[in-house]
Design a protein around this motif. Structure first.
Motif, PDB file in Angstrom:
ATOM      1  N   LEU A 689       2.873 -18.897 -12.139  1.00  0.00           N
ATOM      2  CA  LEU A 689       1.923 -18.444 -13.165  1.00  0.00           C
ATOM      3  C   LEU A 689       0.489 -18.399 -12.624  1.00  0.00           C
ATOM      4  CD1 LEU A 689       1.374 -17.642 -16.092  1.00  0.00           C
ATOM      5  CD2 LEU A 689       1.190 -20.069 -16.656  1.00  0.00           C
ATOM      6  N   ALA A 690       0.095 -19.367 -11.821  1.00  0.00           N
ATOM      7  CA  ALA A 690      -1.255 -19.392 -11.254  1.00  0.00           C
ATOM      8  C   ALA A 690      -1.464 -18.236 -10.286  1.00  0.00           C
ATOM      9  CB  ALA A 690      -1.490 -20.732 -10.553  1.00  0.00           C
ATOM     10  N   VAL A 691      -0.472 -17.919  -9.468  1.00  0.00           N
ATOM     11  CA  VAL A 691      -0.612 -16.824  -8.499  1.00  0.00           C
ATOM     12  C   VAL A 691      -0.749 -15.486  -9.219  1.00  0.00           C
ATOM     13  CG1 VAL A 691       0.579 -15.554  -6.666  1.00  0.00           C
ATOM     14  CG2 VAL A 691       0.545 -18.054  -6.639  1.00  0.00           C
ATOM     15  N   VAL A 692       0.080 -15.252 -10.229  1.00  0.00           N
ATOM     16  CA  VAL A 692      -0.001 -13.986 -10.978  1.00  0.00           C
ATOM     17  C   VAL A 692      -1.370 -13.850 -11.654  1.00  0.00           C
ATOM     18  CG1 VAL A 692       0.946 -12.711 -12.930  1.00  0.00           C
ATOM     19  CG2 VAL A 692       2.475 -13.805 -11.293  1.00  0.00           C
ATOM     20  N   SER A 693      -1.869 -14.906 -12.225  1.00  0.00           N
ATOM     21  CA  SER A 693      -3.178 -14.851 -12.887  1.00  0.00           C
ATOM     22  C   SER A 693      -4.283 -14.565 -11.880  1.00  0.00           C
ATOM     23  CB  SER A 693      -3.449 -16.180 -13.600  1.00  0.00           C
ATOM     24  OG  SER A 693      -2.454 -16.442 -14.562  1.00  0.00           O
ATOM     25  N   LEU A 694      -4.174 -15.170 -10.679  1.00  0.00           N
ATOM     26  CA  LEU A 694      -5.199 -14.939  -9.657  1.00  0.00           C
ATOM     27  C   LEU A 694      -5.212 -13.488  -9.192  1.00  0.00           C
ATOM     28  CD1 LEU A 694      -7.378 -16.102  -7.828  1.00  0.00           C
ATOM     29  CD2 LEU A 694      -5.596 -16.741  -6.199  1.00  0.00           C
ATOM     30  N   LEU A 695      -4.030 -12.923  -8.980  1.00  0.00           N
ATOM     31  CA  LEU A 695      -3.945 -11.515  -8.554  1.00  0.00           C
ATOM     32  C   LEU A 695      -4.517 -10.578  -9.620  1.00  0.00           C
ATOM     33  CD1 LEU A 695      -0.416 -11.425  -6.878  1.00  0.00           C
ATOM     34  CD2 LEU A 695      -2.633 -11.422  -5.748  1.00  0.00           C
ATOM     35  N   PHE A 696      -4.265 -10.858 -10.854  1.00  0.00           N
ATOM     36  CA  PHE A 696      -4.783 -10.011 -11.930  1.00  0.00           C
ATOM     37  C   PHE A 696      -6.317 -10.054 -11.972  1.00  0.00           C
ATOM     38  CE2 PHE A 696      -6.214  -9.686 -16.346  1.00  0.00           C
ATOM     39  CZ  PHE A 696      -5.793  -8.383 -16.614  1.00  0.00           C
ATOM     40  N   ILE A 697      -6.881 -11.252 -11.831  1.00  0.00           N
ATOM     41  CA  ILE A 697      -8.349 -11.381 -11.863  1.00  0.00           C
ATOM     42  C   ILE A 697      -8.977 -10.666 -10.679  1.00  0.00           C
ATOM     43  CG2 ILE A 697     -10.244 -13.056 -11.731  1.00  0.00           C
ATOM     44  CD1 ILE A 697      -8.456 -15.000 -13.275  1.00  0.00           C
ATOM     45  N   VAL A 698      -8.367 -10.817  -9.481  1.00  0.00           N
ATOM     46  CA  VAL A 698      -8.915 -10.153  -8.287  1.00  0.00           C
ATOM     47  C   VAL A 698      -8.874  -8.637  -8.461  1.00  0.00           C
ATOM     48  CG1 VAL A 698      -8.520  -9.762  -5.826  1.00  0.00           C
ATOM     49  CG2 VAL A 698      -8.411 -12.078  -6.751  1.00  0.00           C
ATOM     50  N   SER A 699      -7.796  -8.101  -9.037  1.00  0.00           N
ATOM     51  CA  SER A 699      -7.693  -6.647  -9.249  1.00  0.00           C
ATOM     52  C   SER A 699      -8.788  -6.150 -10.192  1.00  0.00           C
ATOM     53  CB  SER A 699      -6.306  -6.310  -9.819  1.00  0.00           C
ATOM     54  OG  SER A 699      -5.291  -6.721  -8.929  1.00  0.00           O
ATOM     55  N   ILE A 700      -9.015  -6.876 -11.258  1.00  0.00           N
ATOM     56  CA  ILE A 700     -10.061  -6.469 -12.211  1.00  0.00           C
ATOM     57  C   ILE A 700     -11.431  -6.471 -11.538  1.00  0.00           C
ATOM     58  CG2 ILE A 700     -11.259  -7.106 -14.335  1.00  0.00           C
ATOM     59  CD1 ILE A 700      -8.558  -5.845 -14.791  1.00  0.00           C
ATOM     60  N   ILE A 701     -11.713  -7.503 -10.735  1.00  0.00           N
ATOM     61  CA  ILE A 701     -13.008  -7.589 -10.045  1.00  0.00           C
ATOM     62  C   ILE A 701     -13.168  -6.445  -9.060  1.00  0.00           C
ATOM     63  CG2 ILE A 701     -14.390  -9.006  -8.476  1.00  0.00           C
ATOM     64  CD1 ILE A 701     -13.222 -11.465  -9.838  1.00  0.00           C
ATOM     65  N   ALA A 702     -12.082  -6.102  -8.337  1.00  0.00           N
ATOM     66  CA  ALA A 702     -12.173  -5.018  -7.365  1.00  0.00           C
ATOM     67  C   ALA A 702     -12.432  -3.677  -8.032  1.00  0.00           C
ATOM     68  CB  ALA A 702     -10.863  -4.958  -6.553  1.00  0.00           C
ATOM     69  N   ILE A 703     -11.769  -3.406  -9.150  1.00  0.00           N
ATOM     70  CA  ILE A 703     -11.983  -2.140  -9.858  1.00  0.00           C
ATOM     71  C   ILE A 703     -13.423  -2.043 -10.362  1.00  0.00           C
ATOM     72  CG2 ILE A 703     -11.315  -0.834 -11.919  1.00  0.00           C
ATOM     73  CD1 ILE A 703      -8.473  -1.921 -11.527  1.00  0.00           C
ATOM     74  N   ILE A 704     -13.935  -3.109 -10.923  1.00  0.00           N
ATOM     75  CA  ILE A 704     -15.319  -3.101 -11.430  1.00  0.00           C
ATOM     76  C   ILE A 704     -16.301  -2.914 -10.283  1.00  0.00           C
ATOM     77  CG2 ILE A 704     -17.080  -4.511 -12.580  1.00  0.00           C
ATOM     78  CD1 ILE A 704     -14.848  -5.762 -14.223  1.00  0.00           C
ATOM     79  N   SER A 705     -16.046  -3.559  -9.135  1.00  0.00           N
ATOM     80  CA  SER A 705     -16.959  -3.419  -7.988  1.00  0.00           C
ATOM     81  C   SER A 705     -17.000  -1.990  -7.484  1.00  0.00           C
ATOM     82  CB  SER A 705     -16.517  -4.358  -6.868  1.00  0.00           C
ATOM     83  OG  SER A 705     -16.517  -5.698  -7.304  1.00  0.00           O
ATOM     84  N   VAL A 706     -15.835  -1.333  -7.410  1.00  0.00           N
ATOM     85  CA  VAL A 706     -15.799   0.056  -6.945  1.00  0.00           C
ATOM     86  C   VAL A 706     -16.556   0.957  -7.904  1.00  0.00           C
ATOM     87  CG1 VAL A 706     -14.270   2.020  -6.524  1.00  0.00           C
ATOM     88  CG2 VAL A 706     -13.684  -0.234  -5.630  1.00  0.00           C
ATOM     89  N   LYS A 707     -16.367   0.757  -9.202  1.00  0.00           N
ATOM     90  CA  LYS A 707     -17.091   1.567 -10.190  1.00  0.00           C
ATOM     91  C   LYS A 707     -18.610   1.381 -10.053  1.00  0.00           C
ATOM     92  CE  LYS A 707     -13.669   3.401 -12.556  1.00  0.00           C
ATOM     93  NZ  LYS A 707     -13.505   4.873 -12.693  1.00  0.00           N
ATOM     94  N   ILE A 708     -19.046   0.151  -9.882  1.00  0.00           N
ATOM     95  CA  ILE A 708     -20.484  -0.106  -9.755  1.00  0.00           C
ATOM     96  C   ILE A 708     -21.028   0.512  -8.477  1.00  0.00           C
ATOM     97  CG2 ILE A 708     -22.209  -1.946  -9.470  1.00  0.00           C
ATOM     98  CD1 ILE A 708     -20.521  -3.673 -11.297  1.00  0.00           C
ATOM     99  N   TYR A 709     -20.249   0.412  -7.365  1.00  0.00           N
ATOM    100  CA  TYR A 709     -20.700   0.980  -6.091  1.00  0.00           C
ATOM    101  C   TYR A 709     -20.857   2.487  -6.201  1.00  0.00           C
ATOM    102  CZ  TYR A 709     -20.654   2.391  -1.191  1.00  0.00           C
ATOM    103  OH  TYR A 709     -20.968   2.977  -0.013  1.00  0.00           O
ATOM    104  N   ARG A 710     -19.886   3.165  -6.799  1.00  0.00           N
ATOM    105  CA  ARG A 710     -19.988   4.629  -6.934  1.00  0.00           C
ATOM    106  C   ARG A 710     -21.155   5.012  -7.847  1.00  0.00           C
ATOM    107  NH1 ARG A 710     -13.635   6.538  -7.639  1.00  0.00           N
ATOM    108  NH2 ARG A 710     -12.985   5.978  -5.495  1.00  0.00           N
TER     109      ARG A 710
END
Length: 929
Positions: A689-710
């Protein structure tokens, strides 16, 4: 006004100031200009200028006209209205204005007397324009004739002083002093008259005053000489006296005079009339019967205006002889004026703590009557703590008799009645409303001295526990009660961490959740404080009792539940009924019924074998143990308390029915393995459960970072669009400036030039599409797909139609035009795109060379080539794709830098021309021709 008169006015400005305690006198001349200074009241009374401002100093006068006014800022008494001494005081001397200056906080009264001295501003005047006398020639020397005296309103030295008569051969003047200080004028015959010699005389009578300069008035005396009237009328007495009550009715007969004449006939007929020696306004108040001599009242007499009259009566016969007498009239006063009450100053409010004798109001009471009728006394009819004091005959002060209490009476309506001593007595009244101002003399009072409240434990912080209330008998701000929690400690902790008190409502609020097991009760002090100055306060003790709540589950003390090892109670197989296996020991930290525990057997391997005591928790056998009973017995016991709702605890007890220890050990070894397996399974589930939650949070952060960079990159390019270099493409042209190839453009324009898009396609041989984005950069894109519906191929116009064949520029039979060469001609070196983007200097040099070539070609053509057929490329060079224009001066030769030799271009395959809708169209008859 003459210079002497001005000097006289300035001389009288020297003030004679006589200052006593609370009294000051000034002397000023009449007719002073407005805003003229009378005196410095601050200096003369020894006051402070700030006292005039703080005390709201003002001048009180009985007259409605403000002749004297006070300037509070300077302390000067100034002339408010121009004063005429004759209008104010007539003949009364001295003429003075009696003023009072009122100060407040504290109230003070000062008397100011302003004496007005006379100025010689009135000349003597006669009431008649001329005097006419008829005198018998038989009049003997020494006969006197009464003349109307001159009137001079001035007094003293400026009043009437002397007379002169011209000519004086027959008559002379004689002045007769009267009891009132006036002088009657008589014209005395000095020698006998002779009508036959002179039948009439005209004399000039002149009156002089004593002023400087001397003023005078004149009147003519016309005398007619009559024949033979030797006897003048004679009065029975020289003075008559009469009395009249003021307010007597018009037509009242005062008295009657009588005179006799010894002559007979018309010379013996006597007529009576009032002499002109008195003022016209006084003479108009009385009527004299010419025939009977009765004097009647013709106006309204008022004792308060004038209490004494003197009338000169003349008796005259038909022959012109006359005689005079006097009538003295005394006016009797009656009580016809009520006391007049004027409020000089009053306080609308007074502090309840004021001492006895505090002045509340100052009153001025006037009664115009005289004697007993003018004596006034003031009193208060209501039974209130106020009294009237009289510091002088016409001034009264309203004072307090005792200390006041606003809590008993908030205001008083005081009726002051003033009555005179006349019969019947007349009175006047005035009402004063005095409010009692509050003083903070009452402390807040609680309903009881001790308060007690209860709160159930485990309350939520912020819960309202209790409300304390205190009342203050004062008013307004003094009665505004605020509540303060007194500082104290509970178990070594400040009481403010337990409870708080709302300063306005007195609501006691819990600041934390209470635990009955730790704290049973506590007490503290609450202070009620008012908003007065100084502040008054009182305290109350509040005790908070904490009520128990069933918030604790029972705790099992025995058997001890361990996680690692298994503990079992051994029961021999020979155990009898009621054998004590073990005892469950539990406690509950709650109190009362919440701590009463009961024990129940929830689950058991064999319910028929064991039972649990309801109150003591003892586990005993119910029947005899047999060999058939299993060795491993598991019992689950529930311990419940008696609270609402009840709480419970569960304890698991392992019982081994065996007589030997090895048998027991072999039966209970599997417990440990099962527990370890369960623990490992739980660990893996939590880790997944901890690993799945960590992967989900990292994915959300990466998508937001790409949007902000563009977004930031687009914003950066947008701002720097004006600074990016633009490398335009310069297509080849003919010598006359005509484009050699067709260019199709697509452009999207907006109001913002930086947001516009433009695309242009190279013709035929070009296989690239140059696009200028909204950021101003030029990019090479791959060849677009052929689209017959969107792209239309159009041949460039042939500019040679303007000239006949023999006048066309260039040599005859020149190479084929580009449009005739077709697509197979390929790309001519130097006209296609550069392998590498050219520099800006190279592009300008190419344009300059093309312009010069066109100029030379034009020069060789001579007159056949007229510049009107095309633009002059020697002067203006237009750069496609930009708004700049390159201007060349034909008189100046710009040195050109030699370009490096162009690199050999690889042979390019000529692209096939795109088939457009125009090329698909069938040729018409016109095209065939």
């Amino acid at each position: 006004m003459s210079e002497a008169r001005i000097w006289y006015s300035v001389l009288f400005l020297i003030l004679l100031v006589h200052t006593t305690r609370g009294q000051v006198s000034y002397t000023i001349p009449e007719e002073m200009a407005k805003e003229s200074m009378v005196g410095n009241i601050v200096q003369d009374l020894g006051l402070d200028l700030q006292r005039l401002k703080s005390g709201k100093a003002r001048i009180f006068t009985r007259d409605s006209t403000e002749y004297i006014k006070l300037n509070r800022n300077t302390g000067f008494l100034l002339i408010g209205e121009k004063m005429d001494r004759e209008s104010l005081c007539a003949k009364t001397t001295p003429c003075a204005l009696h003023l009072q200056m009122i100060l407040e906080n504290p109230m003070e009264l000062y008397t100011i007397t302003v004496e007005i001295t006379d100025v010689n501003d009135n000349a003597p005047t006669f009431q008649k324009k001329d005097f006419r006398f008829e005198i018998s020639e038989s009049a003997v020397a020494g006969a006197s004739f009464m003349l109307g005296r001159a009137i001079d309103p001035d007094v003293g030295q400026n009043a009437l002083q002397s007379y002169s008569l011209k000519p004086t051969d027959k008559f002379r003047l004689e002045l007769l002093n009267q009891a009132d200080g006036t002088k009657n004028i008589e014209m005395v015959l000095q020698s006998t008259l002779d009508r036959e010699t002179q039948s009439s005389f005209t004399l000039l009578l002149e009156a002089f005053d004593g002023g400087d300069p001397v003023l005078s008035g004149t009147v003519h005396i016309h005398i007619t000489v009559l024949d033979n009237n030797d006897n003048a009328p004679v009065f029975t007495q020289k003075a008559y006296k009469a009395t009249i009550v003021e307010n007597a009715e018009k037509g009242t007969i005062l008295t009657a005079v009588s005179a006799s004449d010894a002559d007979e006939g018309s010379n013996g007929v006597v007529t009576y009339y009032i002499s002109d020696t008195i003022d016209s306004n006084v003479a108009d108040m009385f009527l004299m019967n010419e025939k009977s001599g009765e004097l009647t009242l013709n106006g309204q007499v008022d004792y308060e205006k004038l209490s004494h009259y003197e009338l000169n009566i003349q008796a005259k016969d038909q022959g012109g002889l006359s005689n005079a007498c006097k009538i003295i009239i005394d006016v009797l006063d009656i009580n016809d004026n009520s006391p007049s009450i004027n409020i000089l100053s009053s306080s609308h409010s007074i502090s309840e703590g004021s001492k006895s004798g505090t002045v509340v109001a100052m009153l001025n009471v006037d009664d115009l009557d005289s004697g007993v009728n003018g004596q006034v006394r003031c009193y208060i009819t209501d039974n209130i703590p106020f009294a009237i004091k009289s510091p002088s005959s016409s001034f009264f002060s309203l004072q307090t008799e005792q200390e006041l209490d606003r809590e008993r009476e908030t205001e008083y309506n005081i009726s002051v009645i003033c009555s005179d001593e006349g019969v019947p007595a007349l009175s006047g009244s005035v009402s004063l409303r005095v409010q009692i101002a509050d003083v903070n003399d009452n402390a807040p009072v609680f309903e009881t001295r001790n308060h007690e409240a209860s709160v159930i434990e485990n309350n939520t912080p912020g819960l309202s526990i209790f409300t304390v209330k205190a009342k203050d008998a004062d008013w307004n701000q003094n009665a505004r009660v605020s509540y303060i929690l007194e500082d104290s400690t509970v178990n070594g902790v400040s009481v403010s961490s337990y409870v708080s008190v709302h300063p306005d409502s007195g609501v006691i609020t819990a600041m934390r959740s209470f635990d009955f097991e730790q704290l049973k009760d506590f007490h503290f002090l609450v202070k009620a404080q008012d908003g007065g100055s100084p502040q008054l306060s009182s305290n109350v003790t509040v005790k908070i009792n904490i009520q128990d709540q069933n918030d604790n589950s029972p705790q099992v003390l025995y058997p001890v539940q361990t996680g690692g090892s298994v503990v079992a109670e051994m029961v021999p197989r020979a155990a009898d009924v009621g054998y004590l296996v073990t005892k469950v020991v539990a406690v509950d930290v709650d109190s009362g019924q919440n701590a009463w525990l009961s024990y129940k057997l929830q689950k058991a391997t064999d319910r028929a074998l064991f039972e649990v005591g309801l109150q003591n928790g003892e586990i005993r056998t119910v029947r005899q143990v047999t060999d058939k009973d299993a060795v491993k017995q598991k019992l689950t016991v529930v311990v419940e308390d008696n609270g609402q709702p009840s709480r419970s605890a569960v304890v698991t007890i392992n019982v081994a029915v065996s007589d030997s220890f090895p048998e027991v050990l072999s039966e209970f070894t599997d417990f440990t393995h099962d527990k370890e397996y369960n623990n490992n399974l739980t660990f893996y589930l939590v880790l997944a459960l901890a690993v799945v939650s960590l992967l989900f949070i990292v994915s959300i952060i990466a998508i937001i970072s790409v949007k902000i960079y563009r977004w930031r990159q687009n914003k950066l390019f947008y701002k720097s669009a004006a600074n990016l270099p633009v490398i335009p493409y310069y297509p080849p042209v003919y010598a006359d400036g005509t484009l050699q190839q067709v260019y199709n453009y697509e452009m999207c324009g907006t109001t913002d030039s930086r947001m516009s898009d433009i695309k242009f396609v190279r013709p035929y041989s070009q296989n690239t599409l140059v696009s200028q984005s909204r950021l101003g950069t030029v990019q090479r894109e791959p060849k677009e797909q052929e689209d017959d519906n969107l792209k239309l191929e159009q041949k460039p116009p042939n500019t040679d139609w303007r000239f006949p064949p023999n006048q066309r520029p260039g040599p005859s039979g020149a190479g084929a035009h580009p449009e005739d060469a077709g697509a197979c001609a390929g790309v001519i070196a130097g006209t296609g795109p550069w392998p590498n983007p050219p520099t800006e200097a190279e592009q300008i040099q190419v344009l300059m060379a093309a312009a010069n070539a066109a100029s030379e070609a034009t020069a060789t053509l001579g007159p056949r080539y007229n510049p009107q057929y095309g633009p002059d490329y020697r002067q203006n060079v237009y750069i496609p794709g930009s708004t700049a224009t390159l201007t060349i001066n034909p008189q100046q030769q710009i040195p050109q830098q030699a370009l490096p030799p162009p690199q050999a271009l690889p042979p390019a395959e000529a692209p096939k021309s795109a088939q457009t809708p125009a090329s698909k169209k069938k040729p018409t008859k016109k095209d065939k021709k």
